[in-house]
Design an enzyme around this catalytic site. Structure first.
Site, PDB file in Angstrom:
ATOM      1  CG  PHE A 133      -1.984   1.147   1.382  1.00 18.73           C
ATOM      2  CD1 PHE A 133      -2.984   1.108   0.300  1.00 18.73           C
ATOM      3  CD2 PHE A 133      -1.771   2.405   1.638  1.00 18.73           C
ATOM      4  CE1 PHE A 133      -3.872   1.802   0.656  1.00 18.73           C
ATOM      5  CE2 PHE A 133      -2.392   2.878   1.957  1.00 18.73           C
ATOM      6  CZ  PHE A 133      -3.518   3.038   1.408  1.00 18.73           C
ATOM      7  CG  ASP A 202      -1.090  -1.604   6.566  1.00 18.92           C
ATOM      8  OD1 ASP A 202      -2.179  -2.468   7.595  1.00 18.92           O
ATOM      9  OD2 ASP A 202      -0.150  -1.254   6.384  1.00 18.92           O
ATOM     10  CE1 TYR A 227      -9.762   3.845   6.904  1.00 13.63           C
ATOM     11  CE2 TYR A 227      -8.361   4.566   8.454  1.00 13.63           C
ATOM     12  CZ  TYR A 227      -8.320   4.736   7.187  1.00 13.63           C
ATOM     13  OH  TYR A 227      -7.555   4.506   6.531  1.00 13.63           O
ATOM     14  CE  LYS A 228      -8.331   0.818   5.326  1.00 14.95           C
ATOM     15  NZ  LYS A 228      -6.984   0.905   4.776  1.00 14.95           N
ATOM     16  NE  ARG A 376     -10.826  -1.625  -2.282  1.00 11.71           N
ATOM     17  CZ  ARG A 376     -10.100  -1.057  -1.336  1.00 11.71           C
ATOM     18  NH1 ARG A 376      -9.065  -1.768  -1.638  1.00 11.71           N
ATOM     19  NH2 ARG A 376     -10.771  -0.349  -0.930  1.00 11.71           N
TER      20      ARG A 376
HETATM   21  C1  LIG Z   1      -6.496   1.701   4.249  1.00 10.37           C
HETATM   22  C2  LIG Z   1      -4.547   1.380   4.235  1.00 10.37           C
HETATM   23  C3  LIG Z   1      -3.806   2.444   5.583  1.00 10.37           C
HETATM   24  C4  LIG Z   1      -4.699   3.431   5.603  1.00 10.37           C
HETATM   25  O1  LIG Z   1      -3.930   4.255   6.701  1.00 10.37           O
HETATM   26  P1  LIG Z   1      -4.361   5.617   7.498  1.00 10.37           P
HETATM   27  O2  LIG Z   1      -3.321   6.630   7.959  1.00 10.37           O
HETATM   28  O3  LIG Z   1      -5.658   5.269   7.758  1.00 10.37           O
HETATM   29  O4  LIG Z   1      -4.852   6.719   6.062  1.00 10.37           O
HETATM   30  C5  LIG Z   1      -2.401   1.814   6.181  1.00 10.37           C
HETATM   31  N1  LIG Z   1      -2.259   0.601   4.846  1.00 10.37           N
HETATM   32  C6  LIG Z   1      -2.908  -0.216   4.352  1.00 10.37           C
HETATM   33  C7  LIG Z   1      -2.531  -1.934   4.025  1.00 10.37           C
HETATM   34  C8  LIG Z   1      -4.190   0.372   4.264  1.00 10.37           C
HETATM   35  O5  LIG Z   1      -5.023  -0.557   3.448  1.00 10.37           O
END
Ligand SMILES: *Cc1c(COP(=O)(O)O)cnc(C)c1O
Length: 417
Positions: A133, A202, A227-228, A376
């Site tokens: 990511f 992660d 938040y996911k 997705r």
């Molecule tokens: C959504 C996501 C993030 C998000 O990071 P934020 O700091 O909360 O915006 C980080 N890593 C991965 C793999 C994600 O899918």
């Protein structure tokens, strides 16, 4: 598409029958979902728990409004990060005192990656996946710019071969945000340890989606999103995990006052707090913490193995419907067909992916789009029903048959996709 078709074409009644025998069906009532929407984006923003609005209202009016600054002592505001961390720990296979909620995921990547690098001062390499990511890659780039590490960005198939005696840290996301591909955490962690490297996972698309066993696989560090799949609300705080064997040794680079052993001694020099509390930086966002607590509470009395089992059934059902109901109109399944290699997500590619997703959203089927051409669908096991999956695929079939996606309004690019 190209796999063996299901023996019979699944019907809507078959989907309804699956919902009737779903042992997690009751959990949907823990959420407040709008009518007329099929929500398949809980991997980007979890749905609103039924209890969150009242809880936030209470924190604002009763706790903040009446207690004012006394709230820090009277309502446990300062302990929220540790308390919610303890609740999350059950979902990710960690001891309760190994998880703390603070800051956001990106900041936590920085905090834990730098803490790890301090533990391997004589090694100059960070290994990560080329397709990781972006925020993980960007944060590592920033760290390397200051500390001088080499970042080895490798293809998934070369991961373990890329880890060697110069490797200080391996940073990987368990479930790929695009394809839903799920890495084998246990074997990669073991490979990192074999070379003396540390491992940071992660769990953005893992926590709340399926069972994770951080302590059992002996992971060193992990971070994840509130938040996911944890349903904490837009911009909810994130979590950090540190393996107990590193609690004393790991020192944060951001030495904030609330990570100090005695913040209210206001001492001149930093002394880390015990355990993961040292990863706290500044004052916690109390209102957001309350919303996250309700999000995590949607998992109360639910085993993550049951969540995983339903996630596998939902994605298998989805893929089966795509195979049997969707004619050959240019879609390709990007998510692995082998259930053990995927998270709770199905991704398809299509050259008109963007307008197709907009046409779905206009019909109330909410997924999302990722460049270059990916549609997705996140399948949150607590509130997505089999009938939702059936109806979503039926809408997709209709949109392709009528070429509804050709309409010009579906081609306009918006800020958040
Ligand atoms: C959504 C996501 C993030 C998000 O990071 P934020 O700091 O909360 O915006 C980080 N890593 C991965 C793999 C994600 O899918």
């Amino acid at each position: 598409m190209n796999a063996a078709p299901l023996p019979t074409t699944p019907t809507r009644d078959a989907a309804l029958a699956l919902d009737r025998t779903d042992p997690l069906a009751f959990a949907r009532s823990r959420f407040s979902l709008p009518d007329g929407v099929i929500y398949l984006d809980g991997n980007s923003l979890g749905a609103l728990p039924a209890s969150t609005a009242a809880r936030v209202q209470h924190v604002v009016t009763a706790e903040w409004g009446r207690s004012l600054i006394r709230g820090w002592n009277d309502h446990g505001w300062m302990e929220a990060g540790a308390n919610i961390g303890a609740s999350i720990s059950r979902l990710i296979g960690a001891t309760p005192d190994s998880v703390i909620v603070a800051d956001n995921t990106s900041t936590n990547v920085f905090k834990l990656a730098t803490a790890a690098l301090r533990l391997r001062p004589n090694r100059g390499v960070i290994v990560t996946e080329a397709e990781n990511f972006p925020t993980d890659l960007y944060v590592l780039e920033g760290i390397a710019a200051v500390l001088g590490h080499e970042i080895r960005r490798v293809d998934r198939s070369d991961l373990t071969a890329a880890i060697d005696h110069d490797t200080a840290l391996v940073v990987l996301t368990e479930v790929d945000y695009r394809s839903g591909y799920r890495l084998d955490m246990a074997s990669i962690t073991a490979a990192a340890h074999e070379q003396g490297a540390l491992m940071l996972w992660d769990l953005a698309h893992s926590a709340g989606a399926h069972d994770v066993a951080l302590d059992d696989i002996d992971a060193d560090f992990a971070i994840g999103c509130g938040y996911k799949f944890l349903n904490g609300g837009p911009g909810a705080p994130a979590f950090c995990y540190v393996n107990r064997r590193l609690h004393d040794a790991a020192r944060p680079m951001i030495q904030g006052w609330l990570g100090h052993a005695e913040p209210f001694a206001f001492a001149a020099n930093y002394e880390p707090a015990d355990g993961v509390r040292r990863l706290t930086v500044g004052t916690p966002p109390v209102v957001s913490m309350a919303a996250l607590a309700e999000g995590v509470a949607t998992f109360d009395d639910i085993e993550m193995t049951a969540v995983r089992a339903k996630g596998v059934e939902l994605t298998t059902f989805f893929i089966g419907l795509i195979d049997t109901l969707l004619p050959d109109v240019g879609f390709e399944l990007i998510t692995p067909r082998s259930a053990s290699q995927r998270g709770s997500q199905v991704t398809l590619s299509h050259e008109h992916g963007y307008p197709i997703m907009q046409a779905l959203i206009a019909r109330g089927v909410i997924g999302d789009f990722r460049p270059p051409n990916l549609v997705r669908f996140g399948l949150a096991p607590l509130y997505v029903r089999f009938v939702d999956v059936f109806d979503a695929v039926q809408h997709l079939v209709d949109i392709m048959a009528t070429r509804e996606f050709d309409q010009s309004q579906f081609h306009e690019r918006r800020n958040v996709t």
